[in-house]
Design an enzyme around this catalytic site. Sequence first.
Site, PDB file in Angstrom:
ATOM      1  N   GLY A  78      26.468   3.110  -7.682  1.00  0.00           N
ATOM      2  CA  GLY A  78      27.816   3.614  -7.944  1.00  0.00           C
ATOM      3  C   GLY A  78      28.197   4.733  -6.999  1.00  0.00           C
ATOM      4  CG  ASP A 173      17.560   1.643 -11.786  1.00  0.00           C
ATOM      5  OD1 ASP A 173      16.464   1.896 -12.320  1.00  0.00           O
ATOM      6  OD2 ASP A 173      18.570   1.299 -12.431  1.00  0.00           O
ATOM      7  CB  THR A 200      23.728   9.104 -10.178  1.00  0.00           C
ATOM      8  OG1 THR A 200      24.495   8.558 -11.250  1.00  0.00           O
ATOM      9  CG2 THR A 200      22.670  10.024 -10.745  1.00  0.00           C
TER      10      THR A 200
HETATM   11  P1  FBP Z   1      24.763   4.973 -10.353  1.00  0.00           P
HETATM   12  O1  FBP Z   1      23.711   5.272 -11.367  1.00  0.00           O
HETATM   13  O2  FBP Z   1      24.436   3.840  -9.473  1.00  0.00           O
HETATM   14  O3  FBP Z   1      25.151   6.206  -9.588  1.00  0.00           O
HETATM   15  O4  FBP Z   1      26.087   4.535 -11.127  1.00  0.00           O
HETATM   16  C1  FBP Z   1      26.631   5.309 -12.100  1.00  0.00           C
HETATM   17  C2  FBP Z   1      27.811   4.672 -12.793  1.00  0.00           C
HETATM   18  O5  FBP Z   1      29.003   5.295 -12.369  1.00  0.00           O
HETATM   19  C3  FBP Z   1      27.636   4.768 -14.302  1.00  0.00           C
HETATM   20  O6  FBP Z   1      28.111   5.992 -14.789  1.00  0.00           O
HETATM   21  C4  FBP Z   1      28.401   3.581 -14.790  1.00  0.00           C
HETATM   22  O7  FBP Z   1      27.911   3.134 -16.027  1.00  0.00           O
HETATM   23  C5  FBP Z   1      28.151   2.549 -13.720  1.00  0.00           C
HETATM   24  O8  FBP Z   1      27.926   3.277 -12.533  1.00  0.00           O
HETATM   25  C6  FBP Z   1      29.302   1.623 -13.523  1.00  0.00           C
HETATM   26  O9  FBP Z   1      28.911   0.632 -12.622  1.00  0.00           O
HETATM   27  P2  FBP Z   1      29.901  -0.267 -11.769  1.00  0.00           P
HETATM   28  O10 FBP Z   1      30.445   0.589 -10.671  1.00  0.00           O
HETATM   29  O11 FBP Z   1      29.025  -1.336 -11.221  1.00  0.00           O
HETATM   30  O12 FBP Z   1      30.981  -0.731 -12.686  1.00  0.00           O
END
Ligand code: FBP
Length: 548
Positions: A78, A173, A200
């Site tokens: 993300g 991850d 994150t």
């Molecule tokens: P990361 O852990 O990869 O930084 O992502 C965080 C996040 O923003 C979470 O808060 C949220 O649940 C998820 O990504 C949403 O994922 P996507 O962008 O795939 O909809």
Amino acid sequence: MTKSALQIARAAYQPKLPKALKGTVKAAEGAATQSVANQEEIKKLFPNTYGMPLIKFETTDEAANFPAMNVGVILSGGQAPGGHNVISGIFDGIKKLNKDSKLYGFILGPGGLVDHNYMELTADIIDEYRNTGGFDIIGSGRTKLEKEEQFEKGYEILKELNIKALVIIGGDDSNTNACVLAEYYAAKKYGVQVIGCPKTIDGDLKNDMIETSFGFDTACKTYSEVIGNIQRDCNSARKYWHFIKLMGRSASHIALECALQVQPNMCIISEEVEAKDMSLDDIVTNIARVVADRAAQGNNFGTVLIPEGLVEFIPAMKRLIAELNDFLAANAEEFSQIKKSHQRDYIIRKLSPENAAIYASLPEGVARQLSLDRDPHGNVQVSLIETEKLLSEMVGTKLAQWKEEGKYVGKFAAQHHFFGYEGRCAAPSNFDADYCYSLGYAASALIANGKTGYMSSVRNTTAPADEWIAGGVPITMMMNMERRHGEMKPVIQKALVKLDGAPFKAFAAQRERWAMETDYVYPGPIQYFGPTEVCDEPTKTLQLEQAK
Ligand code: FBP
């Protein structure tokens, strides 16, 4: 690219660096390390990268002469504000060591490495993206780098481009995968170093050595600005209860930080729900009680903050999700053959009676989210579950019941919000701009010092940037064994909200007062120009955690 006036002015901002990274840098090695848990298993799985020492950078007068090096960079997972500054920090760092060094970006996340999709990041490109939000310089993706054939495909392109080091900017991850990749390349003696950077907005990649993940500061400030605005609207019209879900897949750090910034009437903390073994009905009753008590004072309005990961922390739901995860991992093939309209019944038949009953009681949409959609890391996509609506509907039903019983007099009208994506690509605050640039710069110093399997680290972050401590932490140090897809795997331990930690305690000490009084705080937008107390303040979480 058409630029806004702020973007143009902000491009000139020179991020602050710790003193130790400003001159010629020397790596001082600390004591050997061990993993947070399961030491024997982790040591066995990472024979080449386990137990390495902590690294702290210091300035030196010794002349340094580094050969030119080609470095690759990947944005993974993300988006989080500041990613572009990590990249510009790496770029400036490797160019300072040798002007002939080159930086390559792999396009759209780890998939770019495997598919050999890349671009060279030249000075002109980097300058376009300094101090901007987003990951659009090269894009991001959630491909999981975990198979040997992916590592080998990656190695092909690294060899072709003569890349000696790869920086993976990601969450827990992605950094777990960076660690596995570092170990693999070290075992094969490929001569490719792998360095991680803690990213994150969720704020859950932190430990004794990593004080915060980048993006958390900006995202929380962005959400707090709009929650503050909503609270002022709410206190002006005095007719709505606002149910506000906040991003953060698992931990409730974002909700807690926003609560500390805006002083809402309620904020649910998933970790507390779990610790107190609360049911969905307990949560609903608690909210309804505050609504009823405020109504008794004539206040039919308020705000409730809800962490997006809540459902996974309600113990009964957690048990259901764990069984679902194992079942779906083991029966993926058979499940994919089942007609969509029959999947719910199929799952109910296959689950244990206790979990089947809970699953059957869930609204259709929530049940489908729990059983169908997983991200590539096997996580339930909690941001797609409308917990804010689920809770407000259940609160409405309970209040109606209390009204009939004569226990509640008032009006209940709800508005729903979900703040997540709007905070992930905001222009980085000064904190994130400086922190990210320093992380990138420290990554280049780790590379120059021949390190692999390390995460770039910048500490002492509540002090002025000049006094920040830059270095590197062996990623194996953060690992433990956890059950994933039905198997025990080495992973970086996620940092959840600690109920005995200073941020939660500060919240818990105030929440009853915030529930009844209307003592909202309106933080306003992030400021990039102005007095340091307005522009450079770190999060309340960091301030409380670091308070000596
Ligand atoms: P990361 O852990 O990869 O930084 O992502 C965080 C996040 O923003 C979470 O808060 C949220 O649940 C998820 O990504 C949403 O994922 P996507 O962008 O795939 O909809």
